[in-house]
Design a protein around this motif. Structure first.
Motif, PDB file in Angstrom:
ATOM      1  N   PRO A   1      57.143  13.996 -12.497  1.00 12.55           N
ATOM      2  CA  PRO A   1      58.223  13.059 -12.127  1.00 12.55           C
ATOM      3  C   PRO A   1      59.539  13.366 -12.838  1.00 12.55           C
ATOM      4  O   PRO A   1      60.616  13.131 -12.267  1.00 12.55           O
ATOM      5  N   LEU A   2      59.472  13.885 -14.075  1.00 13.54           N
ATOM      6  CA  LEU A   2      60.692  14.254 -14.782  1.00 13.54           C
ATOM      7  C   LEU A   2      61.375  15.439 -14.107  1.00 13.54           C
ATOM      8  O   LEU A   2      62.606  15.494 -14.006  1.00 13.54           O
ATOM      9  N   THR A   3      60.569  16.408 -13.635  1.00 11.33           N
ATOM     10  CA  THR A   3      61.124  17.563 -12.932  1.00 11.33           C
ATOM     11  C   THR A   3      61.816  17.135 -11.645  1.00 11.33           C
ATOM     12  O   THR A   3      62.925  17.592 -11.336  1.00 11.33           O
ATOM     13  N   VAL A   4      61.182  16.233 -10.923  1.00 10.12           N
ATOM     14  CA  VAL A   4      61.784  15.718  -9.693  1.00 10.12           C
ATOM     15  C   VAL A   4      63.082  14.974 -10.006  1.00 10.12           C
ATOM     16  O   VAL A   4      64.101  15.157  -9.319  1.00 10.12           O
ATOM     17  N   ALA A   5      63.066  14.140 -11.048  1.00 15.72           N
ATOM     18  CA  ALA A   5      64.266  13.387 -11.425  1.00 15.72           C
ATOM     19  C   ALA A   5      65.401  14.325 -11.819  1.00 15.72           C
ATOM     20  O   ALA A   5      66.571  14.102 -11.466  1.00 15.72           O
TER      21      ALA A   5
ATOM     22  N   THR B   1      56.921  17.027   0.963  1.00 16.40           N
ATOM     23  CA  THR B   1      58.126  16.501   0.316  1.00 16.40           C
ATOM     24  C   THR B   1      57.894  16.373  -1.198  1.00 16.40           C
ATOM     25  O   THR B   1      56.767  16.555  -1.685  1.00 16.40           O
ATOM     26  N   ALA B   2      58.947  16.024  -1.897  1.00 14.88           N
ATOM     27  CA  ALA B   2      58.830  15.799  -3.332  1.00 14.88           C
ATOM     28  C   ALA B   2      57.842  14.665  -3.612  1.00 14.88           C
ATOM     29  O   ALA B   2      57.071  14.714  -4.584  1.00 14.88           O
ATOM     30  N   SER B   3      57.849  13.658  -2.751  1.00 14.03           N
ATOM     31  CA  SER B   3      56.906  12.556  -2.904  1.00 14.03           C
ATOM     32  C   SER B   3      55.475  13.043  -2.769  1.00 14.03           C
ATOM     33  O   SER B   3      54.593  12.671  -3.555  1.00 14.03           O
ATOM     34  N   ASP B   4      55.213  13.918  -1.793  1.00  7.27           N
ATOM     35  CA  ASP B   4      53.878  14.490  -1.619  1.00  7.27           C
ATOM     36  C   ASP B   4      53.476  15.301  -2.860  1.00  7.27           C
ATOM     37  O   ASP B   4      52.310  15.281  -3.278  1.00  7.27           O
ATOM     38  N   ILE B   5      54.431  16.018  -3.417  1.00 13.16           N
ATOM     39  CA  ILE B   5      54.164  16.849  -4.595  1.00 13.16           C
ATOM     40  C   ILE B   5      53.730  15.985  -5.778  1.00 13.16           C
ATOM     41  O   ILE B   5      52.818  16.345  -6.536  1.00 13.16           O
ATOM     42  N   ILE B   6      54.354  14.799  -5.924  1.00 12.03           N
ATOM     43  CA  ILE B   6      53.967  13.873  -6.997  1.00 12.03           C
ATOM     44  C   ILE B   6      52.623  13.222  -6.674  1.00 12.03           C
ATOM     45  O   ILE B   6      51.714  13.195  -7.515  1.00 12.03           O
TER      46      ILE B   6
ATOM     47  N   LEU C   1      58.585  25.040  -7.733  1.00  7.86           N
ATOM     48  CA  LEU C   1      59.619  25.370  -6.750  1.00  7.86           C
ATOM     49  C   LEU C   1      60.827  24.442  -6.884  1.00  7.86           C
ATOM     50  O   LEU C   1      61.984  24.878  -6.725  1.00  7.86           O
ATOM     51  N   ILE C   2      60.556  23.170  -7.186  1.00 11.37           N
ATOM     52  CA  ILE C   2      61.666  22.236  -7.410  1.00 11.37           C
ATOM     53  C   ILE C   2      62.459  22.648  -8.648  1.00 11.37           C
ATOM     54  O   ILE C   2      63.695  22.661  -8.644  1.00 11.37           O
ATOM     55  N   ALA C   3      61.742  23.014  -9.721  1.00  8.35           N
ATOM     56  CA  ALA C   3      62.419  23.444 -10.950  1.00  8.35           C
ATOM     57  C   ALA C   3      63.249  24.695 -10.704  1.00  8.35           C
ATOM     58  O   ALA C   3      64.329  24.872 -11.284  1.00  8.35           O
ATOM     59  N   GLN C   4      62.767  25.573  -9.827  1.00  8.10           N
ATOM     60  CA  GLN C   4      63.482  26.815  -9.534  1.00  8.10           C
ATOM     61  C   GLN C   4      64.862  26.528  -8.924  1.00  8.10           C
ATOM     62  O   GLN C   4      65.802  27.308  -9.099  1.00  8.10           O
ATOM     63  N   ARG C   5      64.980  25.412  -8.249  1.00  8.74           N
ATOM     64  CA  ARG C   5      66.260  25.061  -7.638  1.00  8.74           C
ATOM     65  C   ARG C   5      67.329  24.749  -8.695  1.00  8.74           C
ATOM     66  O   ARG C   5      68.517  25.004  -8.475  1.00  8.74           O
ATOM     67  N   ILE C   6      66.910  24.170  -9.818  1.00  4.76           N
ATOM     68  CA  ILE C   6      67.905  23.787 -10.823  1.00  4.76           C
ATOM     69  C   ILE C   6      68.035  24.798 -11.947  1.00  4.76           C
ATOM     70  O   ILE C   6      69.051  24.847 -12.647  1.00  4.76           O
TER      71      ILE C   6
ATOM     72  N   PHE D   1      55.400  21.590 -14.762  1.00 13.48           N
ATOM     73  CA  PHE D   1      54.170  20.805 -14.572  1.00 13.48           C
ATOM     74  C   PHE D   1      53.442  20.547 -15.898  1.00 13.48           C
ATOM     75  O   PHE D   1      52.233  20.313 -15.942  1.00 13.48           O
ATOM     76  N   GLY D   2      54.192  20.572 -17.003  1.00 10.60           N
ATOM     77  CA  GLY D   2      53.663  20.075 -18.271  1.00 10.60           C
ATOM     78  C   GLY D   2      52.885  21.045 -19.108  1.00 10.60           C
ATOM     79  O   GLY D   2      52.110  20.628 -19.974  1.00 10.60           O
ATOM     80  N   HIS D   3      53.084  22.346 -18.924  1.00 13.46           N
ATOM     81  CA  HIS D   3      52.478  23.350 -19.785  1.00 13.46           C
ATOM     82  C   HIS D   3      53.591  24.107 -20.514  1.00 13.46           C
ATOM     83  O   HIS D   3      54.715  24.222 -20.023  1.00 13.46           O
TER      84      HIS D   3
END
Length: 546
Positions: A269-273, A313-318, A328-333, A377-379
């Motif tokens: 959730p932090l990555t998505v935020a 979606t991001a919601s599905d990923i969570i 992949l979301i982190a790669q965007r930022i 993802f927390g590692h």
């Protein structure tokens, strides 16, 4: 008598004055000498060579937020001896051994054999049973000294947080050490933010987990999202302050504060935020997570396939906890923006706490693509559970981070609010967390009526040879009630292996324990259960604000 005669002269008066002065001086010398003997030989001086047993000011009590007694000071008994009055040292030591089986025989023998001494300590702080048993020995050279003793009436309840003192009343661990000077001043009790009833529930559920899981350790906490007040915080195995540190290493370890852990998917959730705040992610964006992806030098895989994996979606990923999607979301930022966001929510250190301090984080030595992909993802990042728990407060407050508070009363003007994300981002992620409990991996965390929102996390433990898939840290980070957020709950289990079955992920371990804690703690925290969205809306105005 003629006027020429010499007047009468009393020759004895000056002599009498000198005699009286000498006598008074001798009396003074005797008094001073006697005082010195008392200082160095009386019960108020410990055998350690100067530790004063009696104190002028009674050490202040420690109470919970409602005033329930957690720690106090009472008059008790300690055992001393006069070596010069002992004829048979061995007989006395053998007798003492029957009362105190763990006594250091050689040390006591050496003390009692020193006939030049008139006072030595045998045992500081004895029970009534021990006192009676010693009296039954019938040794005249043994005597009891009444002195203040620190008492922990609730046993191990909040033991790691409270800490303990030594026999002379000096704080050695926990609150007893941190606020030692304040407590030594006496006066009004030190009032903590802890709620003893909620603390009891948390500890009982952590202990109860042992009946279902074979585990190495556990920790949990309940935090008020508006003030940062820590209402409960525990580490299992529990520590008993009455033992003053004479415990196994596992019981001494405070996993809530002093152990750094890789906590897994509760980071997602932090990555998505972070991506939402950076403007690099929209709720409607879709990702293909149907196959492993290589980012940097690491290949990211999902432990299980996602429904409709080619378009999520991001919601599905969570909800379904996709490692691939999070990376992949982190790669965007990019690494630097992810690092900056995590630093802003306090995970890279620098959080100011008035009270117990947390362990410093272990972070990637280089924030490159590989680090970014795994941290997403927390590692590859290790923090204390309390530090992590605070990162969920912005999802509950509309984007504002608060720091943990351990002392009451809490002045609203001193509460540290730091905006780390927009209200839109916080609300969107909170909705994802609620869906995770309703339809995803957090189903076992649901507490009917309390609208739990949260995320599971399962992280393989790092070893010198890499990550061990058979040894996991499982966690569940929760917010409740979702419609009017008031509390964050975090439960972390160390190597929790179900006693029946083979699944050991957080969805069947930490999530279940968190749900039990919330179901029992919510009523104690004056959170009313709801059965409909209409009822939730009516309560939002009274419960959902500080």
């Amino acid at each position: 008598m003629s006027v020429l005669d010499r007047p009468y002269e009393d020759v004895w008066s000056p002599r009498r004055a000198r005699i009286v002065a000498v006598a008074l001086a001798l009396v003074f010398v005797v008094i001073v000498g006697r005082s010195a003997w008392v200082v160095f030989n009386s019960p108020v001086r410990a055998d350690s060579g100067g530790a004063v047993a009696e104190v002028a000011v009674r050490r202040a009590d420690i109470v919970d937020r409602e005033g329930q007694l957690l720690v106090t000071t009472l008059q008790g008994w300690s055992l001393a001896a006069d070596p010069s009055a002992i004829w048979d040292v061995r007989e006395v030591v053998d007798g003492l051994k029957t009362v105190f089986p763990t006594i250091n025989t050689k040390q006591i023998t050496d003390l009692l054999s020193d006939k030049k001494r008139r006072f030595v300590w045998i045992r500081r702080g004895v029970s009534e049973r021990e006192r009676k048993s010693v009296k039954d020995l019938g040794v005249e050279a043994l005597r009891f000294v009444e002195e203040p003793q620190r008492v922990y009436p609730n046993g191990s309840l909040a033991g790691h947080l409270l800490g303990y003192t030594n026999v002379d009343g000096d704080g050695l661990e926990g609150i007893e050490k941190i606020f030692d000077e304040r407590l030594k001043q006496g006066g009004e009790p030190l009032r903590l933010t802890i709620d003893a009833s909620v603390q009891f529930v948390l500890e009982e559920e952590l202990q109860g987990a042992l009946a279902q899981f074979d585990m190495q350790g556990a920790t949990g906490m309940v935090i008020d999202v508006h003030t940062g007040a820590v209402r409960a915080i525990a580490s299992w195995p529990f520590s008993d302050p009455r033992k003053r540190g004479v415990e196994p290493a596992a019981a001494k370890t405070n996993r809530a504060l002093n152990v750094r852990m890789e906590l897994g998917s509760i980071y997602k959730p932090l990555t998505v935020a972070a991506a939402l705040e950076a403007g690099e992610l929209k709720a409607t964006d879709r990702f293909n997570v149907s196959a492993p992806v290589k980012i940097g030098s690491t290949t990211v895989r999902d432990p299980h396939p996602l429904p409709n994996a080619s378009s999520v979606t991001a919601s599905d990923i969570i909800i379904h906890s996709s490692n691939i999607g999070s990376s992949l979301i982190a790669q965007r930022i990019g690494p630097e923006k992810l690092k900056a966001f995590l630093g802003n929510v306090g995970l890279l250190g620098g959080m100011t706490i008035k009270g117990p301090q947390t362990a410093s984080p272990l972070t990637p030595s280089e924030w490159d693509q590989t680090a970014m992909a795994t941290v997403a993802f927390g590692h590859g990042i290790s923090v204390s559970p309390l530090s992590f728990a605070m990162t969920y407060t912005p999802f509950a407050t509309g984007g504002e981070l608060v720091t943990p508070v351990f002392l009451e009363p809490i002045d609203p003007a001193t509460i540290q609010h730091k905006r780390v994300m927009s209200k839109e981002t916080a609300d969107l992620v909170l909705a994802m967390l609620r869906r995770t409990v309703v339809e995803g991996s957090g189903k076992l965390a649901e507490a009917p009526g309390y609208e739990v929102a949260g995320k599971t996390g399962t992280a393989e433990k790092p070893t010198p040879d890499g990550y061990d898939p058979n040894r996991n840290i499982t966690s569940f980070a929760a917010i409740f009630p979702a419609s009017r957020p008031q509390f964050v709950v975090l439960v972390v289990l160390d190597e929790a292996q179900p006693r029946t079955g083979v699944v050991r992920t957080a969805s069947v371990t930490a999530a279940m324990i968190a749900g039990k804690v919330i179901a029992r703690a919510a009523p104690l925290l004056d959170v009313h259960p709801v059965t409909s969205t209409v009822e939730a809306a009516s309560l939002r105005t009274t419960e959902g604000t500080p």
